[in-house]
Write a protein that holds these residues in place. Sequence first.
Motif, mmCIF file in Angstrom:
data_model
loop_
_atom_site.group_PDB
_atom_site.id
_atom_site.type_symbol
_atom_site.label_atom_id
_atom_site.label_comp_id
_atom_site.label_asym_id
_atom_site.label_seq_id
_atom_site.Cartn_x
_atom_site.Cartn_y
_atom_site.Cartn_z
ATOM 1 N N GLU A 1 0.822 -1.221 -0.071
ATOM 2 C CA GLU A 1 -0.015 0.018 0.206
ATOM 3 C C GLU A 1 0.754 1.227 -0.082
ATOM 4 O O GLU A 1 0.380 2.240 -0.326
ATOM 5 N N ALA A 2 2.169 1.397 0.334
ATOM 6 C CA ALA A 2 2.978 2.459 0.591
ATOM 7 C C ALA A 2 4.254 2.386 -0.110
ATOM 8 O O ALA A 2 4.579 1.259 -0.561
ATOM 9 N N GLU A 3 4.688 3.834 -0.611
ATOM 10 C CA GLU A 3 6.179 3.600 -1.380
ATOM 11 C C GLU A 3 7.050 3.408 -0.389
ATOM 12 O O GLU A 3 8.188 2.738 -1.053
ATOM 13 N N ARG A 4 6.887 3.820 0.862
ATOM 14 C CA ARG A 4 8.063 3.451 1.814
ATOM 15 C C ARG A 4 7.503 2.965 3.205
ATOM 16 O O ARG A 4 6.417 3.208 3.556
ATOM 17 N N VAL A 5 8.142 1.862 3.865
ATOM 18 C CA VAL A 5 7.609 1.202 4.944
ATOM 19 C C VAL A 5 8.717 1.380 5.924
ATOM 20 O O VAL A 5 9.712 1.189 5.827
ATOM 21 N N VAL A 6 8.072 1.592 7.257
ATOM 22 C CA VAL A 6 8.912 1.752 8.707
ATOM 23 C C VAL A 6 8.857 0.283 8.820
ATOM 24 O O VAL A 6 7.745 -0.097 9.894
ATOM 25 N N PRO A 7 9.601 -0.749 9.172
ATOM 26 C CA PRO A 7 9.875 -1.934 9.800
ATOM 27 C C PRO A 7 10.303 -1.901 11.126
ATOM 28 O O PRO A 7 11.398 -1.415 11.498
ATOM 29 N N LEU A 8 9.247 -1.678 12.244
ATOM 30 C CA LEU A 8 9.449 -1.279 13.462
ATOM 31 C C LEU A 8 9.288 -2.440 14.376
ATOM 32 O O LEU A 8 8.426 -3.335 14.361
ATOM 33 N N PHE A 9 10.364 -2.484 15.282
ATOM 34 C CA PHE A 9 10.029 -3.171 16.598
ATOM 35 C C PHE A 9 10.453 -2.517 17.855
ATOM 36 O O PHE A 9 11.468 -1.645 17.808
ATOM 37 N N VAL A 10 9.653 -2.685 18.892
ATOM 38 C CA VAL A 10 9.862 -1.950 20.078
ATOM 39 C C VAL A 10 10.135 -2.898 21.095
ATOM 40 O O VAL A 10 9.543 -3.962 21.529
ATOM 41 N N LEU A 11 11.147 -2.577 21.903
ATOM 42 C CA LEU A 11 11.555 -3.457 23.046
ATOM 43 C C LEU A 11 10.734 -2.823 24.220
ATOM 44 O O LEU A 11 11.253 -1.716 24.516
#
Length: 454
Positions: free
Chosen positions: A26-36
């Motif tokens: 769906e998006a041009e750019r993606v933030v692959p995020l993980f939160v400790l």
Amino acid sequence: MKHSIVLFTSDLRLHDNPVLRAACDEAERVVPLFVLDDDIRAAGFDVPNRRAFLADCLADLDSELRARGGRLVLRQGHVTEQVRSVAAEVDAPRVHIAAGVSWYADRREESLRAALAADGRELCVHDAVVTAVPPGAVTPQGRDHFAVFTPYFRRWAAETPRRTARAPRVVRVPDGVRSAKPPARSAIPGVSTGLALGGERNGRRRFHSWLREGIDDYAERHDDLGADATSRLSPHLHFGTLSATELVERARGRGGAGAEAFVRQLAWRDFHHQVLAARPEAARRDYRGHGDRWRHDEREATAWREGRTGYPLIDAAMRQLRHEGWMHNRARLLVASFLTKTLYLDWRLGARHFLDWLVDGDIANNQLNWQWAAGTGTDTRPNRVLNPLTQARRFDPDGAYVRRWVPELAQLSGRSAHSPWKLAARDRAQLDYPEPIVELASGLGRFRTARGLD
């Protein structure tokens, strides 16, 4: 859409990850995020073995993303605050996450949805990411979940699984998104010496090897303790470095009795998830109470934890747990039955110890398997007691498992060497191995009296 966010939780993989796939599509750019997550640490679930395995998983995920032009963004703190902050930094209108089943996962989802909505953003929750069949997808008439496995399995097996999702070839991350320093396994104290390596690549290598060399014999050998013939994929399922959906698909494609038995075990995992999703209090309270007034005996509890009960098979299993952060499934049932029914100590004591050590320590499977063994859960025979001597003769007949994990018994010679679960008093004295902390007949009588069976 210009930017989107993938919040990784128990799905630390690129292959067959609908959460990542949806965001990339769906998006041009993606933030692959993980939160400790500070909340997980405060709740006591951030223990050394799982922390070390997680470090492997995050390093591998970052490496795989970089090979596709991206990277993993790591933050530490409270999940809602960190996600909200990242979404504001990149002006992402949507955050994608896999659905969970625990009380914590429910609260996290509620908090994220409310906070993002307040900012004019949306939380998209994806089913069938952690499990093969989503909790609640199959239910008995007039009820919200199945309480017995066999009818659940019939319905589960008839479900058409979702199609597996391709791993993205390219992942483009917005510029300038800061990331915390990733944890390193080597910096974590208290890790089990024999802990397996984490990460999607290690998980996929193990699974492919299992398909080639182990699955065909699984139906016949999965309870053979000495053979160690199980898949050992549970840590990868817990962290989501492997997809339950893909495992079911590949096993069914393989075919045969071994594959069918393996798929049945994956269905057990889904079964426990659907029970916990409907009854989250079962993580702490009896699913079906019997009015148990559990004993309190710290000496016996310590002997059980340390593998010094005087019953070789029980002690071997508990020592395997400490050394590997993992335990054979048949052994898990035996030590749980011994604690709750032979010693008549509270299942929560055992469940907590397992969560302290198991790399695959999962609230749904750990707590509900413990309740099954204690007779307070979904077992249709709640008062069955597993005799450790009978079980040893059946599942470790030549004593290979015992000798592997109780090294003092490996010194036995003659007849005792072939059946170290049947020890004479002179052998115990010579090897500094303890006498049984309870006679089996005494423990059984006490349990039956407590449950009102006599």
